[in-house]
Design a protein around this motif. Sequence first.
Motif, short mmCIF file in Angstrom:
data_model
loop_
_atom_site.label_atom_id
_atom_site.label_comp_id
_atom_site.label_asym_id
_atom_site.label_seq_id
_atom_site.Cartn_x
_atom_site.Cartn_y
_atom_site.Cartn_z
N HIS A 1 0.91 -1.27 0.00
CA HIS A 1 0.04 -0.02 0.03
C HIS A 1 0.69 1.28 0.10
CE1 HIS A 1 -3.61 -2.38 0.49
NE2 HIS A 1 -2.81 -3.10 1.43
N ARG A 2 2.03 1.24 -0.77
CA ARG A 2 2.57 2.51 -0.90
C ARG A 2 1.98 3.62 -1.45
NH1 ARG A 2 7.18 -0.09 -4.28
NH2 ARG A 2 5.59 -0.24 -5.49
N PRO A 3 2.26 4.85 -1.17
CA PRO A 3 1.49 6.02 -1.93
C PRO A 3 1.68 6.00 -3.24
CG PRO A 3 2.79 6.68 0.19
CD PRO A 3 3.18 5.32 -0.21
N ASN A 4 0.96 6.62 -4.09
CA ASN A 4 1.50 6.77 -5.57
C ASN A 4 2.46 7.66 -5.49
OD1 ASN A 4 0.22 9.50 -5.81
ND2 ASN A 4 -1.88 8.67 -6.04
N SER B 1 4.06 10.53 -2.91
CA SER B 1 5.46 10.50 -2.58
C SER B 1 6.27 11.68 -3.19
CB SER B 1 5.95 9.22 -3.16
OG SER B 1 5.32 8.01 -2.77
N LEU B 2 6.25 12.21 -4.08
CA LEU B 2 7.10 13.42 -4.59
C LEU B 2 6.49 14.59 -3.55
CD1 LEU B 2 9.39 14.02 -6.02
CD2 LEU B 2 7.70 14.63 -8.14
N GLU B 3 5.26 14.68 -3.62
CA GLU B 3 4.77 15.92 -2.90
C GLU B 3 5.38 15.66 -1.46
OE1 GLU B 3 0.53 18.00 -1.38
OE2 GLU B 3 0.71 16.48 -2.98
N THR C 1 15.15 10.36 -8.22
CA THR C 1 15.78 9.90 -7.11
C THR C 1 15.12 9.92 -5.96
OG1 THR C 1 18.06 10.98 -7.89
CG2 THR C 1 17.88 10.30 -5.31
N ALA C 2 14.16 11.00 -5.54
CA ALA C 2 13.34 10.77 -4.54
C ALA C 2 12.24 9.80 -4.68
CB ALA C 2 12.52 12.16 -4.33
N LEU C 3 11.80 9.40 -5.91
CA LEU C 3 10.74 8.28 -6.23
C LEU C 3 11.44 6.83 -6.15
CD1 LEU C 3 8.76 10.12 -8.94
CD2 LEU C 3 7.91 9.76 -6.80
N ARG C 4 12.31 6.93 -6.48
CA ARG C 4 13.14 5.52 -6.44
C ARG C 4 13.50 5.36 -4.87
NH1 ARG C 4 16.65 7.73 -10.75
NH2 ARG C 4 15.70 6.99 -12.63
N HIS D 1 9.45 3.49 -5.68
CA HIS D 1 8.83 3.41 -6.98
C HIS D 1 9.88 3.17 -8.27
CE1 HIS D 1 5.07 5.16 -5.53
NE2 HIS D 1 5.78 6.06 -4.60
N GLU D 2 9.24 3.10 -9.37
CA GLU D 2 10.27 2.85 -10.73
C GLU D 2 9.63 3.96 -11.47
OE1 GLU D 2 10.16 -1.37 -11.88
OE2 GLU D 2 10.57 -1.87 -10.07
#
Length: 76
Positions: free
Chosen positions: A4-7, A11-13, A30-33, A37-38
């Motif tokens: 249930h990771r955030p979208n 995540s970026l916000e 980088t922050a998303l990785r 996330h991919e």
Amino acid sequence: MSQHRPNQRVSLETAVRTYRGLWGTQRALTALRDAGHEPEPKHTRQILRDLASAGLLVKVQDRPVLYRAEPVETGS
């Protein structure tokens, strides 16, 4: 790993609100990785534009595009 990771936008916000400063595509990727996330560059650039439209980021440079996190407003 949580299923249930955030979208990616959430995540970026969260990263922008937490770390502030200047944001470009590479920092956002980088922050998303780091959030598990991919991300794809095209989608990540769209998220940055969306965050700018929402007022969280302000575009400060073209080519390469660079955004600055807006100061957090606090109640008086």
